[in-house]
Design a protein around this motif. Structure first.
Motif, PDB file in Angstrom:
ATOM      1  N   GLY A   4      17.832   4.631 -27.506  1.00 55.25           N
ATOM      2  CA  GLY A   4      19.078   4.621 -28.271  1.00 55.25           C
ATOM      3  C   GLY A   4      19.285   5.953 -28.973  1.00 55.25           C
ATOM      4  N   ASP A   5      20.474   6.103 -29.561  1.00 48.88           N
ATOM      5  CA  ASP A   5      20.823   7.328 -30.303  1.00 48.88           C
ATOM      6  C   ASP A   5      20.783   8.567 -29.417  1.00 48.88           C
ATOM      7  N   LYS A  29      18.193  -5.397 -39.158  1.00 46.73           N
ATOM      8  CA  LYS A  29      18.424  -6.539 -40.064  1.00 46.73           C
ATOM      9  C   LYS A  29      19.864  -7.057 -40.006  1.00 46.73           C
ATOM     10  N   THR A  48      13.720  -3.773 -37.259  1.00 44.69           N
ATOM     11  CA  THR A  48      15.078  -4.066 -36.775  1.00 44.69           C
ATOM     12  C   THR A  48      16.135  -3.501 -37.730  1.00 44.69           C
ATOM     13  N   ILE A  50       9.345  -5.492 -36.697  1.00 51.09           N
ATOM     14  CA  ILE A  50       9.746  -4.740 -35.502  1.00 51.09           C
ATOM     15  C   ILE A  50      10.474  -3.455 -35.927  1.00 51.09           C
ATOM     16  N   VAL A  71      11.495  -4.079 -29.287  1.00 48.41           N
ATOM     17  CA  VAL A  71      12.728  -3.932 -28.516  1.00 48.41           C
ATOM     18  C   VAL A  71      13.850  -4.641 -29.264  1.00 48.41           C
ATOM     19  N   ASN A 102      24.514  -3.773 -34.505  1.00 51.17           N
ATOM     20  CA  ASN A 102      23.317  -2.929 -34.700  1.00 51.17           C
ATOM     21  C   ASN A 102      23.556  -1.525 -34.142  1.00 51.17           C
ATOM     22  N   VAL A 122      13.859   4.986 -33.568  1.00 50.13           N
ATOM     23  CA  VAL A 122      13.839   4.420 -34.924  1.00 50.13           C
ATOM     24  C   VAL A 122      13.141   3.079 -34.870  1.00 50.13           C
ATOM     25  N   GLY A 123      12.477   2.728 -35.949  1.00 51.86           N
ATOM     26  CA  GLY A 123      11.763   1.459 -35.958  1.00 51.86           C
ATOM     27  C   GLY A 123      10.349   1.642 -35.442  1.00 51.86           C
TER      28      GLY A 123
HETATM   29  P1  IMP Z   1      17.606  -5.076 -33.683  1.00 49.01           P
HETATM   30  O1  IMP Z   1      18.468  -4.725 -32.514  1.00 49.01           O
HETATM   31  O2  IMP Z   1      18.310  -4.927 -35.005  1.00 49.01           O
HETATM   32  O3  IMP Z   1      16.944  -6.417 -33.524  1.00 49.01           O
HETATM   33  O4  IMP Z   1      16.401  -4.007 -33.729  1.00 49.01           O
HETATM   34  C1  IMP Z   1      15.388  -3.981 -32.750  1.00 49.01           C
HETATM   35  C2  IMP Z   1      14.960  -2.571 -32.447  1.00 49.01           C
HETATM   36  O5  IMP Z   1      16.032  -1.872 -31.834  1.00 49.01           O
HETATM   37  C3  IMP Z   1      14.580  -1.725 -33.669  1.00 49.01           C
HETATM   38  O6  IMP Z   1      13.554  -0.832 -33.312  1.00 49.01           O
HETATM   39  C4  IMP Z   1      15.845  -0.961 -33.969  1.00 49.01           C
HETATM   40  O7  IMP Z   1      15.579   0.240 -34.668  1.00 49.01           O
HETATM   41  C5  IMP Z   1      16.338  -0.693 -32.565  1.00 49.01           C
HETATM   42  N1  IMP Z   1      17.786  -0.484 -32.492  1.00 49.01           N
HETATM   43  C6  IMP Z   1      18.759  -1.412 -32.575  1.00 49.01           C
HETATM   44  N2  IMP Z   1      19.975  -0.849 -32.446  1.00 49.01           N
HETATM   45  C7  IMP Z   1      19.766   0.464 -32.267  1.00 49.01           C
HETATM   46  C8  IMP Z   1      20.646   1.577 -32.035  1.00 49.01           C
HETATM   47  O8  IMP Z   1      21.871   1.457 -31.954  1.00 49.01           O
HETATM   48  N3  IMP Z   1      20.034   2.781 -31.899  1.00 49.01           N
HETATM   49  C9  IMP Z   1      18.695   2.924 -31.910  1.00 49.01           C
HETATM   50  N4  IMP Z   1      17.841   1.932 -32.117  1.00 49.01           N
HETATM   51  C10 IMP Z   1      18.377   0.699 -32.290  1.00 49.01           C
END
Ligand code: IMP
Length: 430
Positions: free
Chosen positions: A12-13, A131, A129, A127, A238, A38, A273-274
């Motif tokens: 991502g990003d 949130k 996330t 993870i 993930v 997200n 990230v994360g």
């Molecule tokens: P969630 O999608 O909020 O459940 O997050 C799960 C994982 O995906 C975490 O490591 C987040 O940092 C990552 N993540 C979720 N959306 C993005 C995004 O748009 N860019 C980069 N990482 C993301």
């Protein structure tokens, strides 16, 4: 003319925003097919800055149809909020330019709370996330107890559905020693937002198929990246959706043949990230410098992104799991000025050499990257608009990346400005 799907080829990003914006200008319909709010990206159009997380990028341009597909998890309050913010900026969103799949799963407050609770550390399942309640909402979808957009149109039968949902969630709440949710409060939460989101509801599968048959150009806009895919990513670190290109079909209700050209977006280095494995991560001043030059902070959460060298082994894998036809390589300019640049070309694990990323969590954490080192370039690539503007060493880097990942660079982005792009191939031309 092919349709195009854009997917992130890393975590991502990758800078999808700029590429998607440029492609959306040429598209008639822009479709989100997975994830939710997200995601986050910033569009700069005519000097105005727009921040989007749930709405497809086409929404800020006139005469485009934006579609949120069934594969998206939809926080109705986030949707209503984003629509209001855009209205304040002069972008009018109506049924004319936005449709949302009637069978999209809703994210409720209970999902956000559960996400935050698990991330708090006390539940032992961190993870990293966003949130936003993404994971818990997808769990309820797969668990066949989710509330879907269409359920808001039938408030008479909603209490029964809320009860079924809370049978599960309140058992969890009791397990965590927390107060149970009140069915009435959840019902009211949903009933009060219904009038704000129902006007956009549609049978998206049918609408998109009609558009496709009418010869309209469809752009499928992926969120996150292939390494965050729930099947093919660095599980369990993930997101909870499929982020690979195949999901464009499932998540919008079209057949796989409708998807067309697959454009993967990859940064010239790597960020994440994360939590979770990241073999080429840098913990030194080079990593810091990449982060500073690349302004590596999340749009949605503001978190600092972890930075490292380009990992060709990982991108080669996502080229295969997404069937990527071409890559848009972004942020090459951030590597300007480095004396030497490294590329991850494989891994070492227990004395063996691997040319792929193993699937097991333990192995993913233990692999050590094998690097190839290249001379950097002293000139600038920032703002380059043709190959002739690039230092010879930078061209060598791009060519080596292509060779290692097994896909051509179709687009090279050399700054956030939309015109600072070198185009080798227009994805809409197939
Ligand atoms: P969630 O999608 O909020 O459940 O997050 C799960 C994982 O995906 C975490 O490591 C987040 O940092 C990552 N993540 C979720 N959306 C993005 C995004 O748009 N860019 C980069 N990482 C993301």
């Amino acid at each position: 003319m092919a349709n195009v799907v854009v997917v992130g080829a890393q975590w991502g990003d990758e800078g999808k925003g700029k590429i998607v914006d440029w492609l959306s200008e040429q598209a008639d319909v822009v479709v989100r097919f997975q994830g939710g709010h997200n995601a986050g990206h910033t569009l700069v159009i005519g000097g105005k800055v727009y921040k989007l997380s749930l709405l497809p990028s086409g929404v800020v341009r006139p005469n485009k149809l934006s579609v949120i597909g069934n594969g998206v998890v939809l926080d109705p309050y986030a949707l209503a909020g984003e629509v209001e913010r855009l209205a304040e900026q002069g972008v009018s969103i109506t049924r004319e330019n936005l449709r949302v799949a009637e069978n999209a799963t809703l994210i409720l407050s209970i999902h956000r709370e559960l996400d935050a609770l698990r991330e708090s550390g006390s539940a032992g399942t961190k993870i990293g996330t966003t949130k936003r309640g993404i994971g818990p909402a997808y769990e309820d979808k797969a668990g066949r107890r989710a509330i879907r957009l269409m359920d808001l149109a039938d408030l008479g039968s909603l209490p029964e559905k809320v009860d079924r949902l809370l049978t599960h969630h309140n058992a969890l709440r009791r397990g965590f020693g927390l107060e149970e949710f009140s069915p009435k409060a959840i019902y009211e939460e949903l009933a009060s937002v219904a009038p704000k989101v129902l006007p956009y509801m549609d049978a998206v599968w049918r609408l998109l198929d009609d558009e496709r048959r009418a010869g309209k150009r469809i752009l499928f806009e992926g969120a996150q990246g292939a390494l965050l895919d729930v099947d093919h990513g660095t599980y369990p670190f993930v997101t909870s959706s499929n982020t690979v290109a195949g999901q464009a079909a499932t998540g919008s209700g079209l057949g796989p043949g409708a998807v067309g050209y697959v454009l993967g977006i990859a940064k010239a280095y790597t960020t994440r990230v994360g939590e979770g494995p990241f073999p080429t991560e840098l913990f030194d001043e080079t990593g810091e410098l990449i982060g500073q030059k690349g302004k590596e902070f999340g749009v949605v959460t503001g978190r600092k992104r972890r930075c490292g060298w380009f990992d060709a082994t990982l991108v080669r894998q996502t080229v295969r799991t997404s069937g990527i036809d071409g890559i848009a390589l972004t942020k090459l300019d951030i590597l300007d000025g480095f004396k030497t640049i490294k590329i991850g070309v494989g891994y070492r694990l227990d004395g063996e050499t691997l040319d792929y990323f193993p699937a097991s969590q333990g192995a993913q954490a233990r692999v050590e990257p094998i690097y190839e080192e290249m001379e950097g370039w002293s000139g600038s690539t920032a703002g380059a608009r043709s190959w002739a503007d690039l230092p010879a060493q930078a061209i060598k880097y791009v060519r080596r990346v292509e060779e290692l990942i097994g896909a051509p660079v179709a687009v090279l982005s050399t700054s956030p400005e939309r015109d600072d792009t070198i185009l080798m191939k227009n994805p809409f031309e197939g």
